[in-house]
Motif scaffolding. Structure first.
Motif, PDB file in Angstrom:
ATOM      1  N   GLY A  77      -6.341  -5.754  -3.477  1.00 20.42           N
ATOM      2  CA  GLY A  77      -7.395  -5.997  -2.506  1.00 20.42           C
ATOM      3  C   GLY A  77      -6.949  -6.041  -1.065  1.00 20.42           C
ATOM      4  O   GLY A  77      -7.757  -6.335  -0.182  1.00 20.42           O
ATOM      5  N   ASP A  78      -5.672  -5.758  -0.790  1.00 25.32           N
ATOM      6  CA  ASP A  78      -5.177  -5.789   0.586  1.00 25.32           C
ATOM      7  C   ASP A  78      -4.997  -4.371   1.120  1.00 25.32           C
ATOM      8  O   ASP A  78      -4.354  -3.538   0.485  1.00 25.32           O
ATOM      9  N   THR A  79      -5.568  -4.116   2.297  1.00 35.35           N
ATOM     10  CA  THR A  79      -5.445  -2.813   2.950  1.00 35.35           C
ATOM     11  C   THR A  79      -4.270  -2.851   3.915  1.00 35.35           C
ATOM     12  O   THR A  79      -4.211  -3.694   4.801  1.00 35.35           O
ATOM     13  N   SER A  80      -3.345  -1.919   3.782  1.00 34.76           N
ATOM     14  CA  SER A  80      -2.112  -1.925   4.556  1.00 34.76           C
ATOM     15  C   SER A  80      -2.336  -1.502   5.996  1.00 34.76           C
ATOM     16  O   SER A  80      -3.367  -0.957   6.373  1.00 34.76           O
ATOM     17  N   THR A  81      -1.279  -1.719   6.774  1.00 34.61           N
ATOM     18  CA  THR A  81      -1.259  -1.314   8.182  1.00 34.61           C
ATOM     19  C   THR A  81      -0.815   0.136   8.358  1.00 34.61           C
ATOM     20  O   THR A  81      -0.914   0.687   9.449  1.00 34.61           O
ATOM     21  N   ASN A  82      -0.301   0.759   7.317  1.00 34.95           N
ATOM     22  CA  ASN A  82       0.412   2.024   7.467  1.00 34.95           C
ATOM     23  C   ASN A  82      -0.123   3.192   6.658  1.00 34.95           C
ATOM     24  O   ASN A  82       0.372   4.310   6.805  1.00 34.95           O
ATOM     25  N   ASP A  83      -1.108   2.979   5.811  1.00 36.96           N
ATOM     26  CA  ASP A  83      -1.472   4.014   4.859  1.00 36.96           C
ATOM     27  C   ASP A  83      -1.966   5.293   5.529  1.00 36.96           C
ATOM     28  O   ASP A  83      -2.600   5.274   6.579  1.00 36.96           O
ATOM     29  N   ALA A  84      -1.652   6.402   4.882  1.00 40.69           N
ATOM     30  CA  ALA A  84      -2.059   7.706   5.391  1.00 40.69           C
ATOM     31  C   ALA A  84      -2.051   8.707   4.246  1.00 40.69           C
ATOM     32  O   ALA A  84      -1.280   8.573   3.296  1.00 40.69           O
ATOM     33  N   ALA A  85      -2.917   9.679   4.350  1.00 40.29           N
ATOM     34  CA  ALA A  85      -2.909  10.811   3.427  1.00 40.29           C
ATOM     35  C   ALA A  85      -2.922  12.078   4.259  1.00 40.29           C
ATOM     36  O   ALA A  85      -3.712  12.207   5.199  1.00 40.29           O
TER      37      ALA A  85
END
Length: 398
Positions: A218-226
């Protein structure tokens, strides 16, 4: 896994920058030939990391020719220094590959709040540039791992106008996973030739069908990318969404993204169960997602999954806690695989604890919630919450 295909126009290299005290590669350089199209989506976390900020700026400049990915340090919550360090890495890649820095996209994953060990990266970048090769996908998938227990790779092929088109992808992530991207990085490349705006639209559609349907904690990261790359070296030019060739390629790319997304959940930190939460009978798609994530992210549900405990009271609690206005419990039915737990808001006639426990003991199963409110349906993928999850995250910075 079977040998990973190479994508013409895409080369990769993995090297050890020793960002953390580990004995492994932790820096990946990806070089793209001229003419490649690049699309990307990023985290919605307001504390987005410095590389996310810089990557967004550079993506708008167009003409992306390189990606730089480091594990072990997120370069997040690092202020102006973090931005300067991300830009310095891009400049170093530019020098090594004779490119403008604006044609480089930086990506980082790892511990938040610590300055990037810039000198180590600056020393490793020229080494990576000297090792670029088309067959670097498997090594790169291992190098970008953090708490992952295994690399995540997927591939498909599709025939367009008699020519074989390849799609290859890698991802990392196992914790701090929640929709709107997660603490995950994903890179998918194809040798197809796609108009850039159509490529960005395809990526948004594919992410909605894959990475935005997963949750570990349930935690959204600071770094995610696709990132989605089309090198443009094979097949017909694709510039229309209603083209049969485009639809076939889109389906292959979605399949790769779904496989990678599910691999992240299966490798969730300490996870022992892979569970699909299917919500049907909803008044809208948004409502169905709201209920699905309420179930899939409930700590009480997730610990019951770990215990193989068919505690259906926790499931109805989560459904009722989803915030759906006007929900009528007497219309709710609930199943796990073939076993009905709840009928009309109460215990289903004929249900036995033994039948429920048999399903909950399976390593994979589906929770189905029928709200009895309409015709909308959606699904997500989640996992259990184990003792190992607590241990992994308690010791993460150790």
């Amino acid at each position: 896994m079977t040998e990973i295909a190479s994508i013409a126009g895409v080369r990769l290299a993995s090297v050890a920058a020793n960002i953390k005290p580990w004995n492994r590669d932790d820096l990946v350089l990806v070089a793209l030939d001229p003419g490649a199209a690049v699309a990307a989506t990023f985290t919605r976390n307001s504390f987005c990391a410095a590389p996310v900020t810089v990557a967004k700026e550079h993506l708008c400049s167009g003409g992306v020719r390189a990606l730089l990915i480091n594990a072990g340090n997120a370069n997040a919550a690092t202020g102006e220094r973090g931005i300067a360090d991300a830009r310095a890495c891009c400049a170093a890649v530019g020098r090594a590959l004779q490119l403008p820095p604006e044609q480089v996209l930086p990506f980082s994953t790892g511990v938040i709040g610590e300055p990037l060990p810039l000198e180590k990266l600056l020393e490793a970048i020229p080494v990576a540039a000297s090792r670029l090769a088309a067959d670097g996908w498997s090594d790169a998938a291992r190098a970008i791992m953090t708490t992952d227990t295994r690399p995540k790779l997927a591939q498909r092929s599709v025939t367009l106008d008699g020519e074989t088109i390849s799609v290859v992808g890698m991802a990392k992530g196992s914790g701090m996973i929640q929709p709107n991207m997660a603490t995950m990085l994903a890179y998918v490349a194809t040798d197809a030739d796609i108009e850039p705006q159509l490529l960005q639209s395809l990526l948004r559609e594919s992410v909605a069908a894959s990475f935005n349907r997963i949750t570990v904690d349930g935690d959204t990261s600071t770094n995610d990318a696709a990132v989605l790359i089309a090198s443009g070296t094979a097949g017909p030019r694709l510039d229309k969404a209603d083209d049969d060739n485009y639809r076939r390629l889109r389906d292959a790319i979605v399949q790769v993204h779904v496989e990678l997304a599910q691999a992240i959940v299966r490798d969730g930190e300490g996870a022992t169960k892979f569970v699909t939460v299917q919500v049907r009978g909803a008044a809208s798609s948004d409502e169905a997602f709201k209920v699905a994530f309420a179930v899939g992210e409930s700590p009480l549900v997730k610990t019951a999954l770990y215990a193989s405990d068919p505690n259906w009271g926790r499931l109805v609690m989560a459904v009722g806690n989803s915030g759906v206005e006007g929900l009528d419990p007497s219309r709710v039915n609930l199943f796990v695989d073939e076993v009905q737990l709840v009928a009309g808001g109460g215990l289903a006639p004929g249900y036995t604890e033994e039948a429920g426990q048999r399903v909950f003991a399976r390593p994979e199963f589906t929770i189905t919630v029928d709200l009895g409110r309409g015709g909308a349906a959606e699904h997500i993928w989640t996992c259990d919450l184990s003792r190992d999850y607590v241990a992994i995250n308690a010791e993460y910075r150790s």
